[in-house]
Design a protein around this motif. Structure first.
Motif, PDB file in Angstrom:
ATOM      1  N   THR A  22       4.083  14.527   0.269  1.00 24.24           N
ATOM      2  CA  THR A  22       4.880  14.536   1.494  1.00 24.24           C
ATOM      3  C   THR A  22       4.289  13.686   2.616  1.00 24.24           C
ATOM      4  N   SER A  23       3.349  12.818   2.324  1.00 21.79           N
ATOM      5  CA  SER A  23       2.730  11.979   3.355  1.00 21.79           C
ATOM      6  C   SER A  23       3.737  11.002   3.947  1.00 21.79           C
ATOM      7  N   ASP A  24       3.553  10.684   5.227  1.00 19.24           N
ATOM      8  CA  ASP A  24       4.416   9.689   5.864  1.00 19.24           C
ATOM      9  C   ASP A  24       3.866   8.282   5.603  1.00 19.24           C
ATOM     10  N   PHE A  25       4.619   7.278   6.007  1.00 24.82           N
ATOM     11  CA  PHE A  25       4.284   5.874   5.749  1.00 24.82           C
ATOM     12  C   PHE A  25       2.889   5.520   6.275  1.00 24.82           C
ATOM     13  N   VAL A  26       2.626   5.830   7.539  1.00 27.67           N
ATOM     14  CA  VAL A  26       1.349   5.449   8.151  1.00 27.67           C
ATOM     15  C   VAL A  26       0.190   6.119   7.430  1.00 27.67           C
ATOM     16  N   THR A  27       0.308   7.389   7.127  1.00 30.29           N
ATOM     17  CA  THR A  27      -0.766   8.111   6.434  1.00 30.29           C
ATOM     18  C   THR A  27      -1.009   7.511   5.056  1.00 30.29           C
ATOM     19  N   ARG A  28       0.052   7.172   4.353  1.00 26.70           N
ATOM     20  CA  ARG A  28      -0.103   6.549   3.033  1.00 26.70           C
ATOM     21  C   ARG A  28      -0.848   5.227   3.140  1.00 26.70           C
ATOM     22  N   ALA A  71       0.833  -1.210   0.000  1.00 28.49           N
ATOM     23  CA  ALA A  71       0.000   0.000   0.000  1.00 28.49           C
ATOM     24  C   ALA A  71       0.863   1.253   0.000  1.00 28.49           C
ATOM     25  N   ALA A  72       1.907   1.261   0.807  1.00 25.96           N
ATOM     26  CA  ALA A  72       2.776   2.444   0.886  1.00 25.96           C
ATOM     27  C   ALA A  72       3.531   2.674  -0.418  1.00 25.96           C
ATOM     28  N   ARG A  73       4.015   1.590  -1.038  1.00 30.84           N
ATOM     29  CA  ARG A  73       4.726   1.736  -2.327  1.00 30.84           C
ATOM     30  C   ARG A  73       3.788   2.304  -3.393  1.00 30.84           C
TER      31      ARG A  73
END
Length: 171
Positions: free
Chosen positions: A108-114, A95-97
């Motif tokens: 500029t979103s961080d990992f958790v938000t992504r 999901a993050a990738r």
């Protein structure tokens, strides 16, 4: 007049909301990235300084209930991922990738938000307008994980749509 949602759809939506809890994402990815969390004093709070004790406790309880982490008071490694937990970590990474490549939700979103936004994007629409959303790697990974882990659908936490406010010491 609102139509009631079928139980399976309701459970799937709740499961996705549970899987997108900030604390759960942090717990699973921290252990996946850095290995088991030990018994050393402060190691748990040190690894999760951005979470309140209530959020951390809720994440640990949820991870245990879904059989994502194994905890053993008698071994040096207090919390480690189960096979299901390792598979969920892969879903989070997928999901993050995808989100990073799609610049979703922002550049500029961080990992958790992504991860949160991407998986919530894939919550099934109870009243589709005729057009089926395109299959994506996160949608496929999540669907495969949910199918392999029906316990998540059965255990879906109705409270998971909001951050837990309960206090208490983290484990």
């Amino acid at each position: 007049m609102t139509r009631a949602l079928p139980d399976i759809l309701l459970n799937e939506r709740r499961a996705i909301r549970t899987l997108t809890l900030r604390g759960l994402i942090r717990l699973i990815t921290e252990i996946d990235d850095n290995g088991p969390i030990s018994h050393r004093y402060g190691s748990l709070q040190g690894a999760f300084g951005d979470l309140t004790p209530g959020q951390l406790r809720h994440a640990i309880d949820t991870a245990r209930a879904l059989d994502l982490v194994h905890s053993d008071e008698t071994t040096p490694d207090r919390y480690r991922l189960t096979e299901s937990g390792e598979a969920l970590a892969e879903v989070y990474d997928t999901a993050a990738r995808w989100a990073r490549a799609s610049q979703f939700p922002t550049t500029t979103s961080d990992f958790v938000t992504r991860v949160q936004h991407t998986l919530r994007l894939h919550i099934p629409d109870p009243h589709p307008s005729g057009r089926t959303p395109a299959a994506t790697a996160p949608r496929n990974a999540l669907a495969d994980w949910l199918q392999s882990n029906p316990r998540a659908l059965d255990h879906a936490d109705a409270r998971s749509s909001q951050e837990p406010a309960e206090g208490g010491r983290a484990a």
